[in-house]
Design an enzyme around this catalytic site. Structure first.
Site, PDB file in Angstrom:
ATOM      1  N   PHE A  50      -4.851 -20.407  -1.536  1.00  0.00           N
ATOM      2  CA  PHE A  50      -4.122 -20.733  -0.304  1.00  0.00           C
ATOM      3  C   PHE A  50      -2.746 -20.091  -0.356  1.00  0.00           C
ATOM      4  O   PHE A  50      -1.950 -20.361  -1.265  1.00  0.00           O
ATOM      5  CB  PHE A  50      -3.997 -22.251  -0.159  1.00  0.00           C
ATOM      6  CG  PHE A  50      -3.225 -22.673   1.061  1.00  0.00           C
ATOM      7  CD1 PHE A  50      -3.799 -22.624   2.329  1.00  0.00           C
ATOM      8  CD2 PHE A  50      -1.913 -23.142   0.949  1.00  0.00           C
ATOM      9  CE1 PHE A  50      -3.086 -23.004   3.455  1.00  0.00           C
ATOM     10  CE2 PHE A  50      -1.191 -23.533   2.071  1.00  0.00           C
ATOM     11  CZ  PHE A  50      -1.788 -23.467   3.322  1.00  0.00           C
ATOM     12  N   GLY A  51      -2.452 -19.241   0.630  1.00  0.00           N
ATOM     13  CA  GLY A  51      -1.140 -18.599   0.731  1.00  0.00           C
ATOM     14  C   GLY A  51      -0.288 -19.316   1.764  1.00  0.00           C
ATOM     15  O   GLY A  51      -0.734 -19.552   2.888  1.00  0.00           O
ATOM     16  N   TYR A  52       0.944 -19.638   1.360  1.00  0.00           N
ATOM     17  CA  TYR A  52       1.862 -20.304   2.293  1.00  0.00           C
ATOM     18  C   TYR A  52       3.160 -19.530   2.456  1.00  0.00           C
ATOM     19  O   TYR A  52       4.035 -19.924   3.232  1.00  0.00           O
ATOM     20  CB  TYR A  52       2.166 -21.746   1.814  1.00  0.00           C
ATOM     21  CG  TYR A  52       2.779 -21.783   0.431  1.00  0.00           C
ATOM     22  CD1 TYR A  52       1.981 -21.913  -0.705  1.00  0.00           C
ATOM     23  CD2 TYR A  52       4.151 -21.659   0.250  1.00  0.00           C
ATOM     24  CE1 TYR A  52       2.535 -21.922  -1.970  1.00  0.00           C
ATOM     25  CE2 TYR A  52       4.714 -21.677  -1.018  1.00  0.00           C
ATOM     26  CZ  TYR A  52       3.894 -21.813  -2.121  1.00  0.00           C
ATOM     27  OH  TYR A  52       4.458 -21.815  -3.384  1.00  0.00           O
ATOM     28  N   GLY A  53       3.297 -18.432   1.701  1.00  0.00           N
ATOM     29  CA  GLY A  53       4.507 -17.611   1.776  1.00  0.00           C
ATOM     30  C   GLY A  53       4.107 -16.180   2.083  1.00  0.00           C
ATOM     31  O   GLY A  53       3.377 -15.920   3.041  1.00  0.00           O
ATOM     32  N   SER A  54       4.538 -15.264   1.222  1.00  0.00           N
ATOM     33  CA  SER A  54       4.248 -13.846   1.480  1.00  0.00           C
ATOM     34  C   SER A  54       2.751 -13.560   1.498  1.00  0.00           C
ATOM     35  O   SER A  54       2.317 -12.585   2.115  1.00  0.00           O
ATOM     36  CB  SER A  54       4.940 -12.972   0.435  1.00  0.00           C
ATOM     37  OG  SER A  54       4.490 -13.325  -0.853  1.00  0.00           O
ATOM     38  N   GLU A  79       3.859 -13.140  -9.481  1.00  0.00           N
ATOM     39  CA  GLU A  79       4.539 -14.418  -9.194  1.00  0.00           C
ATOM     40  C   GLU A  79       4.959 -15.122 -10.472  1.00  0.00           C
ATOM     41  O   GLU A  79       4.845 -16.337 -10.575  1.00  0.00           O
ATOM     42  CB  GLU A  79       3.617 -15.311  -8.345  1.00  0.00           C
ATOM     43  CG  GLU A  79       3.144 -14.669  -7.069  1.00  0.00           C
ATOM     44  CD  GLU A  79       4.272 -14.073  -6.218  1.00  0.00           C
ATOM     45  OE1 GLU A  79       5.426 -14.488  -6.378  1.00  0.00           O
ATOM     46  OE2 GLU A  79       3.992 -13.173  -5.422  1.00  0.00           O
TER      47      GLU A  79
END
Ligand code: BEZ
Length: 189
Positions: free
Chosen positions: A24-28, A99
């Site tokens: 799940f991506g919530y930023g870049s 990251e």
């Protein structure tokens, strides 16, 4: 301040090797998916709020002038919208390196728009990590984001691209939209 979480993450194998998993991506990761994936679907997670509380000394800032990037904080009842990617487990290797500044793999439940759900992974930077900056007045955060630059580019571009991607998803996020409005006005001043 940096802390290299690469090797810690490589021990955090929550899913069976050989199977695909949901990230799940919530930023870049919402707009910059530079990795192979089988499918992507808009999704949300519950009980987490997106906050620009993580320092970026390696991508959107420098050790001398860190930027601010997104992490998640626990917030009962909150909904965080983002993008889910179904990937092979070995795709995580390069992401662990990208990251590495304080983010750890964590398990979450992802909710898809059709009402189905699945277990997946997020990269989470918690209060305990050395690069964590925490909360600050909106004006202070906006000025920091408006001026910081790092090897991956301007901090303000990271914020404004995220705000644009969230608008395309039809997502609500008063923290991101409030910061973006302030940073746009600083840029235009
Ligand atoms: C994300 O987009 O979900 C993300 C990207 C980098 C670090 C942590 C999270």
């Amino acid at each position: 301040m940096t802390v290299d979480t690469t090797s810690l993450n490589q021990e955090r194998n929550f899913f069976t090797t050989g199977q695909t998993l949901w990230l799940f991506g919530y930023g870049s990761l919402i707009w910059k998916a530079e990795f192979p994936f089988h499918e992507r679907r808009p999704a949300h997670i519950v009980g987490w709020a997106r906050r620009f509380w993580q320092g970026s000394h390696d991508h959107r800032g420098t050790p001398e002038e860190p930027g601010r990037v997104a992490t998640l904080v626990e917030s009962p009842g909150a909904i965080c919208q983002g993008m889910a990617y179904r990937i092979d487990a070995d795709t995580l290797g390069p992401l662990d390196i990208r990251e590495k500044n304080g983010y750890l793999r964590e398990r979450v439940v992802l909710h898809f728009h059709d009402g189905s759900h699945a277990e997946g992974l997020i990269y989470l930077a918690t209060e305990g990590n050395a690069a964590f900056l925490g909360d600050a007045p909106l004006e202070e955060m906006a000025r920091q984001i408006a001026t910081a630059h790092g090897p991956s580019g301007a901090n303000r571009d990271y914020l404004l691209q995220l705000a644009e991607a969230l608008e395309h998803l039809g997502a609500e996020d008063s923290h991101v939209f409030g910061l973006a409005a302030r940073v746009r006005s600083i840029k235009e001043a």
